[in-house]
Design a protein around this motif. Structure first.
Motif, PDB file in Angstrom:
ATOM      1  N   GLY A 128     -32.435  25.096 -47.054  1.00  0.00           N
ATOM      2  CA  GLY A 128     -33.311  24.514 -46.039  1.00  0.00           C
ATOM      3  C   GLY A 128     -33.723  25.517 -44.974  1.00  0.00           C
ATOM      4  O   GLY A 128     -34.870  25.519 -44.521  1.00  0.00           O
ATOM      5  N   ASN A 173     -37.735  25.541 -44.951  1.00  0.00           N
ATOM      6  CA  ASN A 173     -38.419  24.761 -43.911  1.00  0.00           C
ATOM      7  C   ASN A 173     -39.352  25.565 -43.000  1.00  0.00           C
ATOM      8  O   ASN A 173     -40.382  25.041 -42.565  1.00  0.00           O
ATOM      9  N   SER A 199     -27.862  23.658 -46.606  1.00  0.00           N
ATOM     10  CA  SER A 199     -28.400  24.220 -45.358  1.00  0.00           C
ATOM     11  C   SER A 199     -29.001  25.607 -45.551  1.00  0.00           C
ATOM     12  O   SER A 199     -29.979  25.972 -44.885  1.00  0.00           O
ATOM     13  N   GLY A 259     -47.029  20.462 -44.071  1.00  0.00           N
ATOM     14  CA  GLY A 259     -45.718  20.996 -44.371  1.00  0.00           C
ATOM     15  C   GLY A 259     -44.836  20.064 -45.177  1.00  0.00           C
ATOM     16  O   GLY A 259     -45.106  18.874 -45.330  1.00  0.00           O
ATOM     17  N   PHE A 309     -45.096  17.648 -41.405  1.00  0.00           N
ATOM     18  CA  PHE A 309     -44.375  17.044 -42.528  1.00  0.00           C
ATOM     19  C   PHE A 309     -45.210  15.911 -43.108  1.00  0.00           C
ATOM     20  O   PHE A 309     -45.411  14.883 -42.459  1.00  0.00           O
ATOM     21  N   ALA A 342     -39.148  22.535 -53.703  1.00  0.00           N
ATOM     22  CA  ALA A 342     -37.856  22.242 -53.082  1.00  0.00           C
ATOM     23  C   ALA A 342     -36.954  21.471 -54.033  1.00  0.00           C
ATOM     24  O   ALA A 342     -35.762  21.777 -54.168  1.00  0.00           O
ATOM     25  N   VAL A 369     -40.428  19.412 -46.066  1.00  0.00           N
ATOM     26  CA  VAL A 369     -39.055  19.676 -45.628  1.00  0.00           C
ATOM     27  C   VAL A 369     -38.140  19.573 -46.834  1.00  0.00           C
ATOM     28  O   VAL A 369     -38.262  18.642 -47.643  1.00  0.00           O
ATOM     29  N   ALA A 370     -37.224  20.510 -46.957  1.00  0.00           N
ATOM     30  CA  ALA A 370     -36.299  20.507 -48.088  1.00  0.00           C
ATOM     31  C   ALA A 370     -35.344  19.319 -47.999  1.00  0.00           C
ATOM     32  O   ALA A 370     -34.863  18.981 -46.918  1.00  0.00           O
ATOM     33  N   ASP A 426     -43.742  12.389 -43.005  1.00  0.00           N
ATOM     34  CA  ASP A 426     -43.162  11.962 -41.728  1.00  0.00           C
ATOM     35  C   ASP A 426     -43.390  10.458 -41.533  1.00  0.00           C
ATOM     36  O   ASP A 426     -44.503   9.960 -41.665  1.00  0.00           O
TER      37      ASP A 426
END
Length: 227
Positions: free
Chosen positions: A158, A162, A155, A146, A179, A115, A148-149, A182
């Motif tokens: 992502g 994602n 957008s 996982g 994530f 990413a 996340v970008a 997280d």
């Protein structure tokens, strides 16, 4: 010389047969019992987030995860197969030697560098798909973590990046941690000065949060052995 009646002989034969049956029954349960007693071998396959970038040897995620699991009574070993800077392509390239024979389960933590470098999400998806496919083909239980970008990637990026991890978790029917960062990402108090890598406190948060999923992973391994 003492003699044995026909009735007595019948009892002796029955006792002998029962004894032999019990012996074989006991022997048949030994491999399963031994398998269940053997510690579960877990490999954490990842990048700098797994390797413990900027941390002391005892502060890396696999070390702290192993300690937390053992504190809860789980007989496990957690091997650190994290390489700082690694992409999903790098993880795929080194998969066979990073995850050796006798490994029961793998936590796959890759994609952050894909990413950050803006690698085509289709490439990341293909690599993660192949990693999980090859691990499952070897009978290895998988927990896919996982990523996340970052918002600055836009957008469009992502929206393509994602869904990779939840999609593949469903497709392969493997355990899924949405994530890895997280509760840690964006918190200055839980990250190093670069704002991207967790400090020791951040790793503690990651371990506490992911622990239930790893316990599910261990349960799946034990269940497979018991079968």
């Amino acid at each position: 010389m003492a003699t044995v009646s026909a009735f007595g002989k019948g009892n002796l034969v029955r006792q002998f047969v029962i004894g032999v049956a019990a012996l074989f029954l006991g022997l048949s349960t030994l491999p399963s019992a031994a398998q269940q007693a053997r510690p579960v071998s877990i490999v954490a396959l990842g990048d700098s987030l797994t390797a413990g970038y900027g941390l002391g040897p005892a502060e890396a995620f696999p070390v702290k995860l192993q300690a937390a699991l053992r504190a809860k009574g789980h007989a496990v070993t957690v091997e650190n197969a994290g390489v700082s800077g690694d992409t999903s392509s790098g993880g795929l390239d080194r998969l066979d030697w990073a995850v050796g024979e006798g490994v029961d389960a793998v936590i796959v933590e890759l994609g952050a560098n894909d990413a950050l470098r803006g690698i085509d999400p289709a490439v990341t998806r293909r690599n993660i798909d192949q990693i999980v496919t090859r691990l499952k083909a070897r009978g290895i239980t998988v927990l896919l973590s996982g990523m996340v970008a970052p918002p600055n990637m836009g957008s469009t990026f992502g929206a393509a990046f994602n869904p990779i991890f939840p999609d593949l978790a469903v497709r392969h029917g493997v355990l899924f941690d949405p994530f890895f960062l997280d509760g840690v990402a964006g918190d200055a108090g839980l990250n190093l000065g670069d704002g991207m890598h967790p400090n020791a406190r951040g790793v503690d948060v990651i371990v506490r949060r992911i622990l239930p999923k790893v316990e599910e992973l261990i349960a799946q391994v034990r269940s497979r052995r018991g079968g």
